[in-house]
Enzyme design. Structure first.
Site, PDB file in Angstrom:
ATOM      1  N   SER A  26       0.820  -1.207   0.000  1.00 38.41           N
ATOM      2  CA  SER A  26       0.000   0.000   0.000  1.00 38.41           C
ATOM      3  C   SER A  26       0.855   1.259   0.000  1.00 38.41           C
ATOM      4  O   SER A  26       0.347   2.339  -0.289  1.00 38.41           O
ATOM      5  CB  SER A  26      -0.938   0.015   1.205  1.00 38.41           C
ATOM      6  OG  SER A  26      -0.207   0.005   2.405  1.00 38.41           O
ATOM      7  N   HIS A  35       1.826   5.583   5.387  1.00 37.65           N
ATOM      8  CA  HIS A  35       0.983   6.020   4.283  1.00 37.65           C
ATOM      9  C   HIS A  35       1.170   7.499   3.996  1.00 37.65           C
ATOM     10  O   HIS A  35       1.182   7.915   2.834  1.00 37.65           O
ATOM     11  CB  HIS A  35      -0.490   5.743   4.613  1.00 37.65           C
ATOM     12  CG  HIS A  35      -0.827   4.296   4.614  1.00 37.65           C
ATOM     13  ND1 HIS A  35      -1.937   3.794   5.246  1.00 37.65           N
ATOM     14  CD2 HIS A  35      -0.190   3.219   4.069  1.00 37.65           C
ATOM     15  CE1 HIS A  35      -1.987   2.485   5.081  1.00 37.65           C
ATOM     16  NE2 HIS A  35      -0.935   2.115   4.372  1.00 37.65           N
TER      17      HIS A  35
END
Length: 273
Positions: free
Chosen positions: A138, A191
């Protein structure tokens, strides 16, 4: 004799999914294959793949620099790997189709792995004095979302949410917050670092890391990559040009430009679901 009840129709078309998978470009296929291979290796109990390849700030030294490249391929379980693959695949195949296979290899094996990792280590260890490890593809999903958000912002600066107009470039940040709230063991900082690097990519600041097109053409011709490698994307066969479609703000009235879908969300502490 009662007739058996008909099964309900599937919510998706398996034939379309199969066609989509068969058309994936080469580098995207290789990334998915390596993710699968590492997940299968993690099923054995003799050697911990996660412990070996995770991005652990205090474990980074000259002998373990490989961690800067291995962490996106490693996941902590089946669902973690599945959600990340679903999030990453459409973004990565679009990037490769636009920029070519060699450029994708050069960027994702290089700066698009190491720069987010370096930024994460700098903040996690240098500023927060913590040692939280991260793994998961991710990082690339959020990085590509950040890049696409910048491109979309140039042609569509805002999107409406009720009476409010929200800047398009904030979409990945909203997704990052939502994922961190809804899913456990997700690395918000990891992230966030990926999104920041994605912004730099979208703004063009990372073009310096892309090999010159003349060199890429020479390598392709010398090795006959287009003829030898199935699903290879040549530097001359890219869909939208070297750095993607240049957005325009001069759209005719009533005609909206083609915005980039950003509904794909791809995390030890994990990077991703």
């Amino acid at each position: 004799m009662a007739t058996p009840a008909a099964l309900p129709p599937l919510p998706f078309n398996p034939a379309r999914i199969r066609t989509y998978l068969l058309r994936l470009p080469l580098f995207t296929r290789l990334v998915l294959l390596v993710i699968l291979a590492f997940w299968l290796l993690e099923l054995q109990t003799i050697w911990s793949v996660v412990q070996w390849g995770a991005l652990i700030p205090e474990e980074i030294n000259l002998g373990t620099m490989y961690r800067l490249n291995t962490y996106p391929f490693i996941h902590t379980g089946f669902w973690h790997a599945l959600f990340n693959v679903v999030a990453l695949t459409p973004l990565l195949e679009r990037f490769e189709a636009e920029h070519g296979t060699l450029t994708s290899v050069a960027l994702f094996v290089g700066p698009l792995s190491t720069v987010p990792a370096g930024l994460y280590i700098l903040i996690e260890r240098g500023l927060l004095h913590r040692n939280t490890s991260v793994v998961g593809a991710s990082v690339w999903a959020f990085l590509l979302l950040g890049s696409e958000a910048i491109k979309t912002y140039k042609s569509h600066p805002n999107f409406s949410l009720g009476p409010y107009k929200i800047p398009t470039w904030t979409s990945p940040l909203v997704a990052c917050v939502v994922v961190s709230i809804l899913m456990s063991n997700v690395s918000f900082l990891g992230h966030l670092c990926a999104i920041l690097v994605g912004y730099l990519l979208g703004l063009g600041y990372l073009k310096v890391f892309v090999p010159p097109e003349k060199i890429l053409r020479w390598i392709e011709g010398k090795l006959n990559l287009l003829g030898r490698l199935p699903h290879y994307v040549s530097v001359d066969q890219k869909t939208y040009g070297r750095y993607g479609v240049l957005p325009t703000t001069n759209n005719p009235a009533g005609v909206s430009g083609s915005g980039t879908p950003m509904s794909f969300m791809g995390s030890t502490q994990r990077l991703g679901a």
